[in-house]
Design a protein around this motif. Structure first.
Motif, PDB file in Angstrom:
ATOM      1  N   GLY A   1       0.791  -1.226   0.000  1.00 23.01           N
ATOM      2  CA  GLY A   1       0.000   0.000   0.000  1.00 23.01           C
ATOM      3  C   GLY A   1       0.819   1.269   0.000  1.00 23.01           C
ATOM      4  O   GLY A   1       0.274   2.368  -0.064  1.00 23.01           O
ATOM      5  N   SER A   2       2.132   1.149   0.024  1.00 15.00           N
ATOM      6  CA  SER A   2       2.944   2.347   0.215  1.00 15.00           C
ATOM      7  C   SER A   2       3.436   2.964  -1.088  1.00 15.00           C
ATOM      8  O   SER A   2       3.850   4.108  -1.109  1.00 15.00           O
ATOM      9  N   ASP A   3       3.400   2.211  -2.168  1.00 15.36           N
ATOM     10  CA  ASP A   3       4.006   2.706  -3.399  1.00 15.36           C
ATOM     11  C   ASP A   3       2.991   2.726  -4.530  1.00 15.36           C
ATOM     12  O   ASP A   3       2.774   1.732  -5.216  1.00 15.36           O
ATOM     13  N   PHE A   4       2.395   3.878  -4.731  1.00  8.73           N
ATOM     14  CA  PHE A   4       1.331   3.974  -5.724  1.00  8.73           C
ATOM     15  C   PHE A   4       1.841   3.747  -7.146  1.00  8.73           C
ATOM     16  O   PHE A   4       1.173   3.118  -7.965  1.00  8.73           O
ATOM     17  N   THR A   5       3.045   4.260  -7.420  1.00  8.28           N
ATOM     18  CA  THR A   5       3.514   4.202  -8.804  1.00  8.28           C
ATOM     19  C   THR A   5       3.807   2.775  -9.268  1.00  8.28           C
ATOM     20  O   THR A   5       3.773   2.496 -10.453  1.00  8.28           O
ATOM     21  N   SER A   6       4.118   1.889  -8.333  1.00 10.10           N
ATOM     22  CA  SER A   6       4.393   0.516  -8.762  1.00 10.10           C
ATOM     23  C   SER A   6       3.185  -0.393  -8.581  1.00 10.10           C
ATOM     24  O   SER A   6       3.279  -1.601  -8.769  1.00 10.10           O
ATOM     25  N   ALA A   7       2.046   0.176  -8.220  1.00 11.27           N
ATOM     26  CA  ALA A   7       0.827  -0.634  -8.088  1.00 11.27           C
ATOM     27  C   ALA A   7       0.535  -1.314  -9.415  1.00 11.27           C
ATOM     28  O   ALA A   7       0.773  -0.757 -10.469  1.00 11.27           O
ATOM     29  N   GLY A   8       0.036  -2.503  -9.334  1.00 14.94           N
ATOM     30  CA  GLY A   8      -0.278  -3.241 -10.551  1.00 14.94           C
ATOM     31  C   GLY A   8       0.600  -4.452 -10.762  1.00 14.94           C
ATOM     32  O   GLY A   8       0.420  -5.191 -11.723  1.00 14.94           O
ATOM     33  N   GLN A   9       1.536  -4.656  -9.859  1.00 14.93           N
ATOM     34  CA  GLN A   9       2.452  -5.792 -10.037  1.00 14.93           C
ATOM     35  C   GLN A   9       1.708  -7.122 -10.015  1.00 14.93           C
ATOM     36  O   GLN A   9       2.017  -8.031 -10.784  1.00 14.93           O
ATOM     37  N   ALA A  10       0.727  -7.246  -9.128  1.00 17.21           N
ATOM     38  CA  ALA A  10      -0.033  -8.491  -9.048  1.00 17.21           C
ATOM     39  C   ALA A  10      -0.811  -8.718 -10.346  1.00 17.21           C
ATOM     40  O   ALA A  10      -0.840  -9.832 -10.880  1.00 17.21           O
ATOM     41  N   SER A  11      -1.399  -7.649 -10.868  1.00 16.84           N
ATOM     42  CA  SER A  11      -2.189  -7.770 -12.102  1.00 16.84           C
ATOM     43  C   SER A  11      -1.315  -8.167 -13.287  1.00 16.84           C
ATOM     44  O   SER A  11      -1.702  -8.993 -14.117  1.00 16.84           O
ATOM     45  N   VAL A  12      -0.133  -7.562 -13.347  1.00 12.09           N
ATOM     46  CA  VAL A  12       0.784  -7.884 -14.443  1.00 12.09           C
ATOM     47  C   VAL A  12       1.226  -9.343 -14.337  1.00 12.09           C
ATOM     48  O   VAL A  12       1.313 -10.056 -15.336  1.00 12.09           O
TER      49      VAL A  12
END
Lengths: 142, 107
Positions: A13-24
């Motif tokens: 929850g701390s890094d908005f810019t790298s969000a999406g790693q799970a989806s990728v």
């Protein structure tokens, strides 16, 4: 496949810019399983919106994806503030995101509507002050 | 029209991962959830946004390429992410509307 395949992710929850790693990662895994590209697209967008929501509103959470012969099930669980008014949150354009989030191109009030748009079923289980669990299913034979 | 084909019409290469990819239509927008909700797979996506999330959205929405307009440049870390995730990125100094008008004559 006889046994369901289960993928588990911790959403930071701390890094908005790298969000999406799970989806990728899910997109890659579903490709390896040979699922149709439109199914993969729906699953990964629905999951990404959920991931973004968890980062914006709930300081992260956990995501589980269960793949069976006829369905991809996405379960997103957080211990965030909960959703006070689900009906309102489901309306396109309604958002409680901050201006910082807006400047990054999010917070348009399309997250939950997109999750509903790209899933076949979606259930929201939320308790204010406790957290939210969202379960989405995308059926493979429709 | 392929993504590489656009390079012969004034669009600049930023990251070219799959130049042979065919472009089928166009979506223009800067709000990422709108793009995920409305853009179609194989669309060229015209935007002025250039942060890391753009790469994730382009990848997940399966757009043919991102076209950055208005002379917007891609930061190095975003470029690296686009290369890693095989996302095509082009750029132009044209405003978004003019880029879309030009694109409509080509695809």
């Amino acid at each position: 496949m006889a046994e369901p395949l289960v993928f588990h992710f911790d959403v930071d929850g701390s890094d908005f810019t790298s969000a999406g790693q799970a989806s990728v990662q899910i997109k890659k895994s579903l490709r390896q399983l040979g699922l149709p590209s439109e199914i993969i697209r729906r699953v990964s967008i629905a999951m990404y919106e959920g991931e973004i929501n968890m980062v914006i509103h709930a300081n992260g959470g956990v995501a589980d994806v269960i793949v069976t012969e006829d369905c991809v099930e996405i379960i997103l669980k957080d211990q965030g503030p909960g959703i006070e008014n689900v009906e309102q949150a489901m309306q396109e354009g309604f958002s409680t995101a901050t201006s910082t989030i807006h400047s990054l191109g999010f917070g348009a009030g399309m997250g939950l509507p997109n999750m509903k748009r790209y899933s076949d079923t979606m259930e929201i289980d939320t308790v204010v002050g406790v957290g939210t669990t969202i379960t989405m299913k995308i059926f493979l034979n429709q | 029209m392929t993504v590489s084909g656009l390079l012969e019409h004034g669009f600049r290469e930023v990251v070219l991962s799959d130049g042979d990819r065919e472009i089928d239509g166009c979506y223009m927008g800067d709000l990422l959830s709108w793009v995920m909700g409305r853009a179609q797979a194989d669309n060229a996506w015209i935007t002025i946004m250039s942060n890391l999330n753009v790469v994730a959205v382009a990848s997940l929405a399966d757009t043919a390429c991102v076209i950055l307009t208005e002379g917007v440049e891609l930061p190095d870390d975003v470029r690296a992410a686009a290369e890693m995730r095989d996302v095509n990125v082009l750029s132009t100094d044209l405003p978004s509307y003019d880029a879309a008008v030009l694109l409509s004559t080509l695809i």
